[in-house]
Structure formats: C-alpha cells, structure tokens
Design a protein around this motif. Structure first.
Motif, PDB file in Angstrom:
ATOM      1  N   ARG A  24      -7.162  -2.623   2.177  1.00 38.95           N
ATOM      2  CA  ARG A  24      -6.091  -2.555   3.169  1.00 38.95           C
ATOM      3  C   ARG A  24      -5.250  -3.814   3.044  1.00 38.95           C
ATOM      4  O   ARG A  24      -5.793  -4.907   2.869  1.00 38.95           O
ATOM      5  CB  ARG A  24      -6.655  -2.455   4.600  1.00 38.95           C
ATOM      6  CG  ARG A  24      -7.538  -1.241   4.843  1.00 38.95           C
ATOM      7  CD  ARG A  24      -6.734   0.048   4.812  1.00 38.95           C
ATOM      8  NE  ARG A  24      -7.563   1.200   5.122  1.00 38.95           N
ATOM      9  CZ  ARG A  24      -8.245   1.904   4.228  1.00 38.95           C
ATOM     10  NH1 ARG A  24      -8.176   1.563   2.943  1.00 38.95           N
ATOM     11  NH2 ARG A  24      -8.984   2.930   4.581  1.00 38.95           N
ATOM     12  N   ALA A  25      -3.941  -3.661   3.165  1.00 38.39           N
ATOM     13  CA  ALA A  25      -3.028  -4.796   3.035  1.00 38.39           C
ATOM     14  C   ALA A  25      -1.949  -4.687   4.094  1.00 38.39           C
ATOM     15  O   ALA A  25      -1.451  -3.592   4.392  1.00 38.39           O
ATOM     16  CB  ALA A  25      -2.395  -4.846   1.645  1.00 38.39           C
ATOM     17  N   VAL A  74       9.239  -6.936   6.588  1.00 41.19           N
ATOM     18  CA  VAL A  74       8.639  -6.679   5.280  1.00 41.19           C
ATOM     19  C   VAL A  74       7.378  -5.853   5.502  1.00 41.19           C
ATOM     20  O   VAL A  74       6.577  -6.143   6.400  1.00 41.19           O
ATOM     21  CB  VAL A  74       8.309  -7.994   4.552  1.00 41.19           C
ATOM     22  CG1 VAL A  74       7.748  -7.704   3.169  1.00 41.19           C
ATOM     23  CG2 VAL A  74       9.542  -8.868   4.459  1.00 41.19           C
ATOM     24  N   ARG A  75       7.184  -4.850   4.694  1.00 40.65           N
ATOM     25  CA  ARG A  75       6.003  -4.005   4.834  1.00 40.65           C
ATOM     26  C   ARG A  75       5.474  -3.636   3.458  1.00 40.65           C
ATOM     27  O   ARG A  75       6.189  -3.687   2.454  1.00 40.65           O
ATOM     28  CB  ARG A  75       6.328  -2.728   5.624  1.00 40.65           C
ATOM     29  CG  ARG A  75       7.395  -1.866   5.002  1.00 40.65           C
ATOM     30  CD  ARG A  75       7.854  -0.759   5.934  1.00 40.65           C
ATOM     31  NE  ARG A  75       8.867   0.089   5.327  1.00 40.65           N
ATOM     32  CZ  ARG A  75       8.595   1.200   4.653  1.00 40.65           C
ATOM     33  NH1 ARG A  75       7.327   1.602   4.514  1.00 40.65           N
ATOM     34  NH2 ARG A  75       9.561   1.915   4.126  1.00 40.65           N
ATOM     35  N   VAL A  76       4.203  -3.255   3.438  1.00 44.15           N
ATOM     36  CA  VAL A  76       3.541  -2.851   2.207  1.00 44.15           C
ATOM     37  C   VAL A  76       3.653  -1.340   2.080  1.00 44.15           C
ATOM     38  O   VAL A  76       3.224  -0.596   2.977  1.00 44.15           O
ATOM     39  CB  VAL A  76       2.061  -3.292   2.203  1.00 44.15           C
ATOM     40  CG1 VAL A  76       1.377  -2.847   0.923  1.00 44.15           C
ATOM     41  CG2 VAL A  76       1.960  -4.805   2.358  1.00 44.15           C
ATOM     42  N   THR A  77       4.221  -0.891   0.994  1.00 42.14           N
ATOM     43  CA  THR A  77       4.396   0.547   0.767  1.00 42.14           C
ATOM     44  C   THR A  77       3.352   1.111  -0.190  1.00 42.14           C
ATOM     45  O   THR A  77       3.167   2.328  -0.238  1.00 42.14           O
ATOM     46  CB  THR A  77       5.801   0.827   0.209  1.00 42.14           C
ATOM     47  OG1 THR A  77       5.973   0.098  -1.021  1.00 42.14           O
ATOM     48  CG2 THR A  77       6.860   0.390   1.203  1.00 42.14           C
ATOM     49  N   GLU A 124      -2.170 -10.320   4.069  1.00 37.90           N
ATOM     50  CA  GLU A 124      -3.570 -10.257   4.463  1.00 37.90           C
ATOM     51  C   GLU A 124      -4.205  -9.049   3.783  1.00 37.90           C
ATOM     52  O   GLU A 124      -3.688  -7.930   3.894  1.00 37.90           O
ATOM     53  CB  GLU A 124      -3.713 -10.140   5.978  1.00 37.90           C
ATOM     54  CG  GLU A 124      -5.155 -10.023   6.441  1.00 37.90           C
ATOM     55  CD  GLU A 124      -5.254  -9.670   7.912  1.00 37.90           C
ATOM     56  OE1 GLU A 124      -5.880 -10.417   8.647  1.00 37.90           O
ATOM     57  OE2 GLU A 124      -4.688  -8.608   8.301  1.00 37.90           O
ATOM     58  N   LEU A 125      -5.303  -9.276   3.088  1.00 35.64           N
ATOM     59  CA  LEU A 125      -6.031  -8.217   2.406  1.00 35.64           C
ATOM     60  C   LEU A 125      -7.404  -8.071   3.029  1.00 35.64           C
ATOM     61  O   LEU A 125      -8.087  -9.075   3.288  1.00 35.64           O
ATOM     62  CB  LEU A 125      -6.167  -8.520   0.913  1.00 35.64           C
ATOM     63  CG  LEU A 125      -4.880  -8.660   0.096  1.00 35.64           C
ATOM     64  CD1 LEU A 125      -5.217  -8.984  -1.351  1.00 35.64           C
ATOM     65  CD2 LEU A 125      -4.059  -7.387   0.176  1.00 35.64           C
ATOM     66  N   GLU A 126      -7.821  -6.849   3.244  1.00 34.98           N
ATOM     67  CA  GLU A 126      -9.159  -6.537   3.730  1.00 34.98           C
ATOM     68  C   GLU A 126      -9.794  -5.517   2.797  1.00 34.98           C
ATOM     69  O   GLU A 126      -9.125  -4.566   2.374  1.00 34.98           O
ATOM     70  CB  GLU A 126      -9.121  -5.988   5.166  1.00 34.98           C
ATOM     71  CG  GLU A 126      -8.873  -7.029   6.227  1.00 34.98           C
ATOM     72  CD  GLU A 126      -9.039  -6.455   7.626  1.00 34.98           C
ATOM     73  OE1 GLU A 126      -8.928  -7.229   8.584  1.00 34.98           O
ATOM     74  OE2 GLU A 126      -9.269  -5.236   7.755  1.00 34.98           O
ATOM     75  N   TYR A 127     -11.072  -5.725   2.507  1.00 34.19           N
ATOM     76  CA  TYR A 127     -11.785  -4.817   1.619  1.00 34.19           C
ATOM     77  C   TYR A 127     -13.271  -4.922   1.920  1.00 34.19           C
ATOM     78  O   TYR A 127     -13.768  -5.932   2.436  1.00 34.19           O
ATOM     79  CB  TYR A 127     -11.506  -5.147   0.146  1.00 34.19           C
ATOM     80  CG  TYR A 127     -11.753  -6.589  -0.211  1.00 34.19           C
ATOM     81  CD1 TYR A 127     -13.006  -7.041  -0.609  1.00 34.19           C
ATOM     82  CD2 TYR A 127     -10.728  -7.520  -0.141  1.00 34.19           C
ATOM     83  CE1 TYR A 127     -13.228  -8.362  -0.923  1.00 34.19           C
ATOM     84  CE2 TYR A 127     -10.938  -8.843  -0.448  1.00 34.19           C
ATOM     85  CZ  TYR A 127     -12.181  -9.266  -0.846  1.00 34.19           C
ATOM     86  OH  TYR A 127     -12.399 -10.575  -1.149  1.00 34.19           O
ATOM     87  N   GLY A 128     -13.966  -3.862   1.594  1.00 31.02           N
ATOM     88  CA  GLY A 128     -15.409  -3.821   1.791  1.00 31.02           C
ATOM     89  C   GLY A 128     -16.155  -4.075   0.492  1.00 31.02           C
ATOM     90  O   GLY A 128     -15.702  -3.685  -0.589  1.00 31.02           O
ATOM     91  N   VAL A 129     -17.292  -4.733   0.616  1.00 32.47           N
ATOM     92  CA  VAL A 129     -18.140  -5.030  -0.533  1.00 32.47           C
ATOM     93  C   VAL A 129     -19.590  -4.726  -0.157  1.00 32.47           C
ATOM     94  O   VAL A 129     -20.013  -4.976   0.967  1.00 32.47           O
ATOM     95  CB  VAL A 129     -18.007  -6.506  -0.978  1.00 32.47           C
ATOM     96  CG1 VAL A 129     -16.663  -6.772  -1.596  1.00 32.47           C
ATOM     97  CG2 VAL A 129     -18.243  -7.450   0.193  1.00 32.47           C
TER      98      VAL A 129
END
Length: 301
Positions: A54-55, A63-66, A213-218
């Motif tokens: 997720r970003a 500004v947005r992430v597309t 901001e980046l979110e990710y699962g590990v």
C-alpha cells in the motif's frame, strides 16, 4: 546522473506492527518526481508479500498514487566482496599463527630460565670441603627471579595479543561463512523495489518534492507474551507486568524502529459475509413444479 538513477529513491523503515504471525512494516521515502511521475522506491525486503503493498502521499496536497506494484530486479553479484573476505581471513590466520609462535617461544624461554640453578663443582678425592658461595647463589636467584618476572609479564602481553587475534579470526571466518551461504548459486543479486506512478507531481517543468509512505506485510515475525503477577500477602492489589519477546527473520534490520504489538491474526479473512435473505410475512406454499421442460438438443435433426 542518468534518468534511471534519478528515479530510484531510498527509503527508511519507520515503524513495525508485529502480529501473532507476521508483521506490517511502514517505510518513508522522499524525493523529486520526474516529469513522467514514475519512481522506484528501493530497500524493500525479499520476503515482501506483493499483494499487501500500500502506498500513499504524505505531502504535498494534490498528489496521489495511481499505481503501485512490486518489481524484482536482478544484478550480477560483486565477487570482490567474497574475495576480500577470504583474503582477510587468510591474513588474520597468518597473524594468529605468528602470535601463537611468539607465545610458544616465550614459554620456551621461560622454561630455560627456570632451569637455571647453581651447581657446585665436583670435589676431587682427598680434597677438603669448600665453603659455599652464598653471595653468588643469592645473586643468581635474584637474577632468575627478576628475569622470570619480566618474561611472565611479556608472556601475559603475548597471550592477550593471541586472544585478540583468535577473536578477530573467528569473527572474520564466521562473516565469510555467512556470506558464502547467503549468496545464491546463480551469482545473481536480487533487489525488491516498489514501482509507483504519481499523478499531479510535476507542476510545469520543475519536479515536485514528495514524501511517500509505504506499508507491506512480511512473514517470519512473531512475538510471545510473558506475564508476571506480583502480590504481597494481606494486600488488596498487585502488579501485573507484561513482557514481550519479539523474533523476526524478515531480512530487515529493526534496530531503532518503533514497534507495536497486536494479538490479531494478520492473515484472517476481511471480506464481508454474505447475509441470508429473510422474508417476513405469512408462510406460502411452494409453487408446484411445472411439467414443461426444454426439448433435448438435436431433436430437429
């Protein structure tokens, strides 16, 4: 600086939420966006779950992430690193052998000095007994004691030097073993990046400075609680202390990162349940089955 180099951003791990199994990591990245709006955020671990990325843009507004996707790049490994470690191990092994040799020679010298003792000359037949040269014996004893004191002090220094050389050799050998087992057989290094497309980043011809901001699962992370209850006799209350032991093998360094703990299951289902329809009113009989049915296929032939 090439265009490809300008598009690659570095990132720092800001916080981690550790669940019962797995963790969610939060990374921050900042940089200038090129006119096409495509950037690569580096530093992501290999164990990243691609479907959990997720970003979002923290600033500036508008500004947005597309688009956000995970990209794995492969590059040839630099063989000089392993060769340098191997040469360092060989150098430390030679230094350890030299220190051990100096220690052994010092022990041999100490044994030789300890063997010094006065020996009176043999008395010939019919010769009267001679008086013992006590002063010479005492001078020899003082010499041996002083010499042994200096030799033992030097031996302690050599043993300490040998201990440091042995420790350095063991650390370098362990580093070489880890590097050799961590490198893949294909001699290719893989790096994981997040490829993002930003909309509204460039105003005119000057690229905008954007914070992401980046979110990710590990997987590979777990924490175990431990409870300690302290209670004194005849007291109305007590003290409950919760301690958490966190273990992770995600490929990231969590030193200095904010940690949060959650007892929920990270892989639980989050889709909405399908509710069954309920009819309120009088019960009606089921309609009678009709006698009509479709004719079989190919009847006209």
């Amino acid at each position: 600086m090439s265009e490809e180099t300008a598009r690659r951003w570095g990132s720092t791990l800001d916080s981690v939420v550790v669940y019962a199994e797995g963790a969610v990591c939060r990374r921050l990245a900042r940089g200038a966006v090129p006119p096409d709006g495509r950037v690569r955020v580096a530093g992501l671990p290999r164990t990243l779950d691609p479907g959990s990325l997720r970003a979002r843009v923290l600033g500036p507004a508008g500004v947005r992430v597309t688009e956000a996707r995970v990209e794995v790049a492969s590059e040839p490994l630099d063989g000089d690193a392993s060769d340098a470690l191997r040469r360092e191990v060989e150098r430390l092994r030679d230094a350890h052998a030299a220190a051990e040799g100096r220690r052994d020679r010092q022990r041999t010298l100490i044994a030789e000095v300890e063997g010094l003792h006065p020996v009176p000359p043999a008395r010939k037949h019919g010769e009267p007994h001679r008086r013992t040269a006590v002063d010479a014996w005492l001078e020899l004893a003082d010499f041996v004691d002083g010499r042994l004191a200096r030799l033992h002090a030097r031996l302690a220094e050599l043993e300490e030097e040998l201990r440091r050389a042995e420790h350095a050799l063991s650390v370098a050998a362990d580093r070489l073993d880890r590097a050799s087992t961590d490198a893949p057989d294909e001699h290719v290094e893989t790096s994981v990046c997040a490829v993002l497309t930003l909309d509204g980043a460039a105003g005119g011809e000057a690229p905008a400075d954007v914070e992401l901001e980046l979110e990710y699962g590990v997987p590979g992370a777990v924490w175990v609680p431990a409870y300690r209850l302290s209670h004194r006799r005849d007291d109305d209350g007590g003290r409950l202390v919760l301690r958490a032991s966190v273990a992770q093998r995600t490929g990231e360094d969590w030193t200095g990162v904010r940690l949060a703990l959650a007892t929920a299951d990270l892989r639980r289902r989050t889709d909405l349940p399908r509710l069954r329809s309920v009819r309120i009113g009088r019960r009606q009989a089921a309609p009678a089955p009709s006698g009509w049915r479709e004719p079989p296929a190919g009847l006209s032939d």
